[in-house]
Design an enzyme around this catalytic site. Structure first.
Site, PDB file in Angstrom:
ATOM      1  N   LYS A 173     -11.141  -4.318  -8.358  1.00 31.03           N
ATOM      2  CA  LYS A 173     -11.879  -3.836  -7.173  1.00 31.03           C
ATOM      3  C   LYS A 173     -13.353  -4.201  -7.296  1.00 31.03           C
ATOM      4  CE  LYS A 173      -9.570   0.547  -6.215  1.00 31.03           C
ATOM      5  NZ  LYS A 173      -9.830   1.972  -6.074  1.00 31.03           N
TER       6      LYS A 173
ATOM      7  N   LYS B  69      -7.428   9.824   0.278  1.00 36.02           N
ATOM      8  CA  LYS B  69      -7.939  10.949  -0.505  1.00 36.02           C
ATOM      9  C   LYS B  69      -9.463  10.862  -0.623  1.00 36.02           C
ATOM     10  CE  LYS B  69      -7.483  12.821  -5.186  1.00 36.02           C
ATOM     11  NZ  LYS B  69      -6.732  12.774  -6.440  1.00 36.02           N
TER      12      LYS B  69
ATOM     13  N   GLY C 216      -2.847  10.546  -6.168  1.00 37.79           N
ATOM     14  CA  GLY C 216      -2.379   9.771  -5.019  1.00 37.79           C
ATOM     15  C   GLY C 216      -0.878   9.553  -5.010  1.00 37.79           C
ATOM     16  N   ARG C 217      -0.339   9.110  -6.142  1.00 36.87           N
ATOM     17  CA  ARG C 217       1.097   8.780  -6.189  1.00 36.87           C
ATOM     18  C   ARG C 217       1.983  10.020  -6.225  1.00 36.87           C
ATOM     19  NH1 ARG C 217      -1.891   7.158 -10.306  1.00 36.87           N
ATOM     20  NH2 ARG C 217      -1.530   7.825 -12.442  1.00 36.87           N
TER      21      ARG C 217
ATOM     22  N   GLU D 204       2.042   2.937 -12.496  1.00 40.10           N
ATOM     23  CA  GLU D 204       0.634   3.361 -12.457  1.00 40.10           C
ATOM     24  C   GLU D 204       0.435   4.563 -13.395  1.00 40.10           C
ATOM     25  OE1 GLU D 204      -2.435   2.694  -8.943  1.00 40.10           O
ATOM     26  OE2 GLU D 204      -1.269   4.490  -8.604  1.00 40.10           O
TER      27      GLU D 204
ATOM     28  N   HIS E  92      24.424  -9.559  -4.692  1.00 34.47           N
ATOM     29  CA  HIS E  92      24.513 -10.963  -4.275  1.00 34.47           C
ATOM     30  C   HIS E  92      23.218 -11.705  -4.571  1.00 34.47           C
ATOM     31  CE1 HIS E  92      28.327 -10.275  -2.153  1.00 34.47           C
ATOM     32  NE2 HIS E  92      27.843  -9.043  -2.113  1.00 34.47           N
TER      33      HIS E  92
ATOM     34  N   GLU F 101      -9.629  -1.059   1.835  1.00 35.71           N
ATOM     35  CA  GLU F 101      -8.550  -1.528   2.713  1.00 35.71           C
ATOM     36  C   GLU F 101      -8.359  -0.571   3.883  1.00 35.71           C
ATOM     37  OE1 GLU F 101      -8.449  -1.303  -0.547  1.00 35.71           O
ATOM     38  OE2 GLU F 101      -7.237  -2.894  -1.452  1.00 35.71           O
TER      39      GLU F 101
HETATM   40  C1  G6Q Z   1      -2.486   6.653  -6.799  1.00 30.51           C
HETATM   41  C2  G6Q Z   1      -3.708   5.888  -6.844  1.00 30.51           C
HETATM   42  C3  G6Q Z   1      -3.913   4.943  -5.679  1.00 30.51           C
HETATM   43  C4  G6Q Z   1      -4.504   5.600  -4.445  1.00 30.51           C
HETATM   44  C5  G6Q Z   1      -4.974   4.512  -3.486  1.00 30.51           C
HETATM   45  C6  G6Q Z   1      -5.521   5.060  -2.208  1.00 30.51           C
HETATM   46  O1  G6Q Z   1      -2.158   7.475  -7.605  1.00 30.51           O
HETATM   47  O2  G6Q Z   1      -4.769   6.720  -7.070  1.00 30.51           O
HETATM   48  O3  G6Q Z   1      -2.755   4.266  -5.320  1.00 30.51           O
HETATM   49  O4  G6Q Z   1      -3.572   6.439  -3.843  1.00 30.51           O
HETATM   50  O5  G6Q Z   1      -5.944   3.721  -4.116  1.00 30.51           O
HETATM   51  O6  G6Q Z   1      -6.599   5.895  -2.449  1.00 30.51           O
HETATM   52  P1  G6Q Z   1      -7.188   6.812  -1.321  1.00 30.51           P
HETATM   53  O7  G6Q Z   1      -6.147   7.789  -0.916  1.00 30.51           O
HETATM   54  O8  G6Q Z   1      -8.399   7.463  -1.920  1.00 30.51           O
HETATM   55  O9  G6Q Z   1      -7.547   5.905  -0.182  1.00 30.51           O
END
Ligand code: G6Q
Length: 546
Positions: A508, A210, A271-272, A357, A388, A216
């Site tokens: 971070k 996003k 994001g989620r 989150e 199990h 990463e």
């Molecule tokens: C979700 C968070 C988080 C995000 C990641 C990736 O709700 O905001 O998990 O999706 O940190 O972020 P980017 O899509 O910006 O790389």
């Protein structure tokens, strides 16, 4: 900021529930069922293709009445209406929260700051569809003219867990000639093992971020780009083998991906909550645009149910209220999600992010520290594997762990008696948890007296059963939206912001400060605590030796 709402603990329904919980603490499910032959019917409800039996919970009609009153007194209806109306309910980031717009039909209209977002949503969906079709048909090929056979999504968190979970869940519907992979971890092993297994000439990378600033993802994207250029011997290959999913066109361009090959979304998609946006591109390529739209259709069905059904017949609200009952009144610390379907093996991990989150917050909307429990720990594994492994604790341990059992009437892989065996276990587990086996029953089977306590099951352990017909794209969409709105319901009552995630920031920031300390040529002056300083020195010493 709007006028601060009172703490939920001051609401009449919360106070009544506190007293009610004292009375219900000793009530047994065995007794509740024995006293009411109509209990299963009274406490079950079907909507949007999901049958929910919540009768094996430690609740009575009075409990439910009080919980529904709590939802009303806490302003759930107002908050829900505000979300669907595109109001900036993510107050700390001053954003609307409109994942529901991502699955709204073309005919709908949802305004954000006077701007209808639905046509934009469908414009991106149409571009994604054309692109996915071209990849699937072979109309679009790689730098050397080969068809794409591998699609690698490079993303993390919300830009990974949704499509990774859904590609696994809907594998039955996927084009088996296309191999979908997900690389998220900055641990080089994740990318290295993936690259080892794929052919550069037939690989499409989707850089999914996003913000397009996530460390990463960018690290993985740079290494993947270097690998591709090295293997194909040309920097020009990047244009054909990389696409981006992002809201940040500037950074996408800076990385070297043409914005023609970028699929956008908007700041009002968390994001989620982003699977139904362009973040779902890898899934759309795997299952095709038509099935992707079926998933959106299932989500929309649940959105409409959530928006319109009265609270006492509203599946996400019921699930949310029952969860809150255990979390805030009966002392449960976690809940388990147990899908009896191998395709849903990543669903618990997906829900972990969605729930933890969103509702893992310690201050309310006005910034006041909360005095009550908020989001629980979510965990789970598919059945019957879990049986199990950790079910021992569920049946005989000292912790209260409410469970959601998710099962399907029909299997997508009917194989001999497998599905009936699976489902026999599915039904048996909730029965065993609820009703247990008394010491008398154990003794009457001739068990030696000293073993009776070990073989006794106290029962009275709560669960919900969610039964669906078949795992289709629409069914998955309904399930995802069900849990999204469950989380929303709880966050609204707890009066917290379910849509920010400041809690991930500190780690971070500290990592970006530590990174140069690990690689500095000369011994850096470390200003952390004594533990962190010593660990960094030890790492530096070992790193030099390698
Ligand atoms: C979700 C968070 C988080 C995000 C990641 C990736 O709700 O905001 O998990 O999706 O940190 O972020 P980017 O899509 O910006 O790389």
């Amino acid at each position: 900021m709007t006028e601060p709402r009172p703490s939920p603990t001051t609401l009449p329904a919360w106070i009544a529930l506190t007293e009610h919980a004292e009375r219900l603490r000793t009530v047994e499910l065995r007794t509740l069922f024995a006293e009411d032959p109509g209990r299963a019917e009274r406490f079950s409800h079907e909507a949007a293709g999901i049958f929910l039996d919540y009768s094996k919970n430690r609740i009575t009609s009075e409990t439910l009445g009080l919980l529904v009153a709590l939802a009303e007194q806490a302003g759930l209806r107002e908050r829900l209406t505000a979300m669907f109306a595109g109001e900036p309910i993510n107050e700390t980031e001053k954003r609307a929260v409109l994942h529901v717009a991502l699955r709204a039909p073309r005919s709908a209209s949802i305004l954000v700051g006077g701007d209808d977002v639905v046509p934009k949503v469908h414009e991106v969906l149409d571009r994604m569809s054309a692109f996915a079709d071209a990849v699937r048909s072979g109309a679009l090929v790689g730098h050397t003219g080969k068809r794409f056979r591998h699609v690698v999504n490079l993303g993390i968190g919300g830009s990974d867990l949704g499509p990774a979970m859904a590609c696994q869940a809907l594998r039955h519907y996927s084009d088996r000639t296309i191999d979908s992979r997900f690389v998220s971890n900055v641990d080089g092993t994740d990318l290295a093992e993936t690259l080892r297994a794929i052919d550069p000439e037939s690989t499409l990378f989707i850089v999914c971020s996003k913000t397009f600033t996530t460390l990463e993802t960018l690290e993985n994207a740079k290494s993947a780009r270097a690998w591709l250029v090295d293997r194909l011997g040309s920097a020009e290959a990047v244009a054909r083998h990389f696409v981006a999913v992002s809201t940040n066109a500037e950074e996408v361009k800076r990385f070297g991906i043409d914005t023609e090959r970028m699929f956008g979304f908007w700041d009002w998609v968390g994001g989620r909550y982003s699977l139904p946006s362009a973040v779902g591109l890898s899934l759309m390529i795997a299952i095709g645009p038509a099935r992707f739209r079926e998933l959106l259709g299932g989500m929309h069905e649940m959105d409409e149910h959530f928006r319109t059904a009265p609270f006492d017949r509203n599946l996400p609200v019921i699930l949310g209220l029952i969860g809150l009952w255990y979390n805030d009144f009966l002392g449960a610390e976690s809940y388990a999600v147990l899908p009896y379907d191998q395709y849903l093996s990543r669903f618990p991990a997906y829900l972990q992010q969605l729930d933890m989150e969103s509702n893992g917050k310690g201050v309310d909307l006005a910034g006041r520290r909360v005095t009550y429990q908020t989001g629980p720990v979510v965990w789970g594994e598919p059945g019957t594997n879990g049986q199990h492994a950790f079910f021992q604790l569920l049946h005989q341990g000292t912790k209260l762990v409410p469970c959601d059992f998710i099962g399907f009437v029909r299997s997508l892989n009917p194989l001999g008696s497998h599905h009936d065996q699976l489902m026999a276990n599915f039904f048996a587990q909730t029965e065993a948890l609820a009703f247990g086996k008394s010491a008398e029953e154990v003794a009457s089977e001739g068990v030696a007296a000293e073993l009776v306590p070990h073989r006794t099951f106290t029962g009275n352990r709560p669960s919900n059963t969610l039964l669906l017909d078949e795992l289709t794209p629409a069914a998955l969409g309904r399930l995802i939206a069900l849990y999204e709105h469950k989380v929303f319901t709880q966050g609204a009552i707890w009066n917290i912001n379910s849509f920010d995630q400041w809690g991930v920031e500190l780690g971070k920031k500290l990592a970006s400060r530590i990174a140069p300390e690990l690689t500095a040529e000369t011994e850096p002056e470390l200003r952390h605590d004594s533990s962190t300083n010593a660990l960094i020195r030890r790492y530096r010493a070992g790193r030099r030796r390698s």
